[in-house]
Design an enzyme around this catalytic site. Structure first.
Site, PDB file in Angstrom:
ATOM      1  N   ARG A  96       0.923  -1.149  -0.125  1.00 16.76           N
ATOM      2  CA  ARG A  96      -0.102  -0.058   0.060  1.00 16.76           C
ATOM      3  C   ARG A  96       0.775   1.402   0.088  1.00 16.76           C
ATOM      4  O   ARG A  96       0.620   2.240  -0.743  1.00 16.76           O
ATOM      5  CB  ARG A  96      -0.868  -0.018   1.061  1.00 16.76           C
TER       6      ARG A  96
ATOM      7  N   ASN B 165      -7.043  -1.971   1.629  1.00 15.95           N
ATOM      8  CA  ASN B 165      -6.891  -3.446   1.877  1.00 15.95           C
ATOM      9  C   ASN B 165      -8.346  -4.113   1.974  1.00 15.95           C
ATOM     10  O   ASN B 165      -9.215  -3.610   2.467  1.00 15.95           O
ATOM     11  CB  ASN B 165      -6.159  -4.059   2.947  1.00 15.95           C
TER      12      ASN B 165
END
Length: 797
Positions: free
Chosen positions: A20, A38
């Protein structure tokens, strides 16, 4: 150029690897707006807004620049119409998406950036802090309770960020940006030192604690050190007395080898061969134990002979956590025994109370931390054959990675319970198989519970609902404890239970990892110690014609009686006596027994030999009979030859006689020995003559000119030759292009090498393991594959 909005979904190992933060910084660099999040075990989703060229550039750079420890399986994109305008780029809280995979990586060795920071006095929060980590290193699998991968769902939830760590977490220019399992000395877990009476030894810093630990180790003590996935017993590797004391304390560890940890590879380069592949594995983020072959023995070894008695290889690993490096900084450039901290055949403790209880009589001191371990994970163990990895124990550094199947499967979920020894379980999620971490020998309640817990933890990480489980698979042996577990689970979920023959499961695992197509067949050579055969006998030297749907037995080692059953595995002399009695008459056998002194290597000497002979004669050649099963086991033949050549008189751990035989053979020259193994065909089945092997070895030993190491080397090669010749013969008969080798005996380098060479030289494609374990740890994967096709046969519409 006009702006557009796209949704991007990325599947693979993309959580817990700094993915990320990587996506965030790439999108920020390209001036894109939107958000990233996520999605449980469904990967990562992005909604990005920007001009077309920048979005395309972003997608192109995902594969090119992703973190090395990530694995991208699939990227899907779609344009979104009528979206409101985004004015910034954010990482949103995770959502509970459901996918077919695990997006979580294995536990990752400490990176160089963190290592340098840990040794930098100017970095006060992290200086000599053993739990240092970042977005691209540190514990993962062993800390995660559930997905999505966020701090509150890991064992780090007990350690809230201090203000400085929160700033690091929120700073997109910091390598700890959105890292979940890091902390510092202010807010994170810490180590404490205890004596064997559980009394805390008060010290003011980790440095003082480790100075005390170093002094104790140097004084010959054994220290229990808690790590990522369990606890190690640590002591000097060059002190015979200390190692012998540790062996005595562990009870069943008379000769079984210990693993060593070394601070660097240069330390052992004079004594051990290290190939490029072995070097790369040792230095990889996985940091497994790698078995390395000795060079010529030198007079001043830095390693005690009691580390791996009678063996020509030793298992080494490099440090993989901060505490390892800090300890070596003080103890110096020397090897340490770093063996699993457990009593024999009992899983190691992972909470401090259990560690104290289990190791009270094994350790002199305890270096324990206060971070919970969610899942225990032993160190992985492997050896390398040329450039192929042979996994022996697949655990830390590998789990929870999956094996993709080479065909489509729509089954939402299934479980496999494995065999009985060296067990892993496995989970099926559509066309992916997720083996559990190494469990061990499921012969005690503790390992039974560990297996069940590991299976359900993996099932929960995969978010498989109970209603999605379609079947359970177990070994075909009716008496295995794992068969009972399979039966109980099938009854619990009210779903079918399938059994898959042991050696067929070995071969199915081999087929899948070599991407054999669904309609193809192979000839599989499956060689190990024991597996329940279709005829009720003990198999272990099998040549099978296999498809994914079924198999046909085309060849095997000759059946031999095992007088006394399993006692033949512990005392190879019993197996030798059984074979000789089966080959010659009693009078001739007695002459040989007297000549080689076989009674001396039986537990009850002459009395035991007399009873053994009586049992054999009373059976009147009607085998199998009570207490005398029949076996085609390759392992038992290796044991027998090992015994005759003096390499092993008794088995004190699994595989010991065969391993000692391989070590003896490593010093031999097979070209000095004239020895050939024969086979014949009976009732359509090729039989490799093992009676003649034993008689021929005895004959060779009568000539004092024949060196025992030469005989050992020749035996391994010729047995490999015999298996290869039969496999080639049946492959020609059945017009099959591929021949593969699997089973525990495939770890033997010379045996495997000659089969590979012979198969390749005859124009066949040779299949070998590189991703799954050749031994019983790979069985659960094969069980699931066998279960798939039994299920489809019964339920296909």
């Amino acid at each position: 150029m006009a702006e557009k909005t796209v949704e991007i979904n990325i599947d693979g190992i993309v959580q817990g690897v700094g993915f990320r933060p990587f996506l965030f910084n790439l999108a920020r660099f390209l001036g894109l707006k939107g958000f990233i999040l996520n999605r449980g075990n469904a990967g990562v989703r992005l909604i990005l807004q920007g001009n077309d060229d920048k979005i395309n550039e972003f997608i192109e750079n995902i594969d090119k620049s992703a973190p090395k420890i990530s694995y991208i399986e699939n990227i899907s994109t779609r344009d979104i119409e009528n979206q409101s305008k985004y004015y910034d780029l954010t990482i949103r809280p995770s959502e509970q998406g459901r996918g077919i995979s695990l997006t979580l990586p294995p536990d990752i060795a400490i990176c160089n950036n963190c290592l340098n920071e840990m040794r930098n006095q100017d970095k006060k929060r992290f200086y000599r802090y053993p739990f240092i980590a970042c977005a691209q290193c540190g514990p993962r699998f062993t800390t995660v309770n559930e997905l999505s991968y966020d701090r509150e769902r890991t064992t780090m939830k007990s350690f809230p960020f201090c203000k400085s760590c929160q700033n690091d977490y929120s700073d997109f220019n910091n390598r700890r940006f959105h890292a979940q399992t890091f902390a510092c000395s202010v807010c994170g877990p810490n180590y404490e030192l205890y004596d064997k009476n559980r009394t805390k030894i008060i010290k003011s810093s980790i440095e003082e604690i480790l100075i005390e630990v170093t002094n104790r180790i140097n004084n010959g003590e054994v220290i229990a050190i808690k790590g990522i996935g369990g606890v190690h017993l640590v002591c000097q590797a060059d002190n015979d007395d200390t190692i012998l004391e540790l062996r005595s304390r562990k009870g069943g560890r008379k000769y079984k080898p210990f693993a060593l940890m070394i601070p660097n590879l240069k330390l052992i380069e004079k004594e051990f061969n290290i190939s490029q592949e072995e070097r790369e594995m040792l230095l990889s983020f996985r940091r497994p134990i790698v078995l390395l072959e000795r060079k010529e023995k030198i007079a001043t070894s830095i390693i005690s002979d009691w580390v791996a008695p009678g063996l020509n290889n030793v298992g080494f690993m490099l440090p993989y956590t901060g505490i390892h490096y800090l300890l070596f900084d003080l103890i110096g450039n020397k090897p340490l025994v770093y063996t699993s901290g457990n009593r024999s055949n009992i899983p190691m403790g992972i909470d401090n109370n259990t560690i104290f209880k289990q190791l009270n009589e094994l350790a002199d001191g305890f270096l324990l931390h206060n971070r919970e371990i969610c899942q225990r994970a032993d160190d992985s163990v492997l050896r390398v054959h040329n450039n192929k990895i042979k996994l022996i124990r697949r655990s830390r550094g590998f789990v929870p990675e999956y094996l993709p199947l080479p065909f489509e499967v729509e089954i939402p979920g299934a479980l496999a319970t494995g065999p009985e020894l060296a067990v892993t379980g496995a989970i099926l999620r559509r066309n992916r198989i997720f083996p559990t971490q190494y469990i061990g020998n499921v012969t005690h309640l503790e390992t039974y519970n560990f297996l069940e817990d590991a299976l359900f933890h993996m099932k929960n990480l995969l978010q498989i609902k109970n209603s999605e489980l379609e079947f359970i698979v177990c070994d075909a042996h009716p008496s295995f404890i794992t068969t009972k577990l399979g039966t109980d689970l099938a009854n619990q979920f009210k779903i079918p239970l399938y059994s898959v023959q042991h050696h067929y499961a070995h071969i199915l695992s081999l087929m899948a990892e070599n991407e054999i197509e669904i309609d193809k067949k192979i000839i599989g050579i499956s060689t190990d110690g024991v597996g329940y055969g279709d005829d009720g006998n003990i198999w272990g030297g099998e040549i099978l014609l296999c498809s994914y749907n079924n198999y046909i037995r085309l060849g095997s080692l000759q059946y031999q009686p095992m007088v006394g059953g399993d006692r033949c595995t512990k005392y190879p002399a019993r197996m030798v006596a059984s074979i000789i009695l089966n080959t010659l008459n009693t009078d001739e056998s007695l002459k040989i027994f007297k000549k080689i002194g076989i009674q001396n290597d039986l537990e009850y000497k002459e009395n035991e030999l007399s009873i053994l002979i009586s049992q054999f004669n009373n059976a009147n050649q009607k085998f199998p009979s009570e207490n005398i099963p029949l076996s085609s086991s390759t392992g038992r033949i290796f044991d027998s030859v090992s015994y005759l050549l003096g390499a092993a008189k008794i088995k004190t751990y699994r595989g010991e006689p065969a391993m000692r035989l391989e070590s003896l053979a490593s010093r031999g020259n097979p070209n000095n020995i004239n020895f050939k193994i024969e086979y014949y065909k009976k009732n359509g089945l090729y039989i490799i003559n093992t009676s003649k092997i034993i008689i021929d070895v005895l004959t060779l030993l009568e000539d004092s000119k024949n060196n025992r190491s030469d005989i050992a080397a020749k035996f391994q090669i010729e047995l490999g030759n015999a298996f290869a010749e039969v496999a080639i013969e049946v492959a020609k008969e059945h017009q099959v292009e591929c021949i593969g080798l699997t089973g525990g005996v495939a770890y033997n380098y010379s045996f495997s090498k000659i089969i590979k060479e012979k198969v390749n030289n005859k124009g066949f494609l040779f299949l070998e393991h590189n991703l799954t374990a050749p031994g019983d740890a790979g069985i659960s994967t094969g069980q699931l594959i066998g279960g798939i096709f039994k299920y489809l046969k019964n339920y296909r519409i």
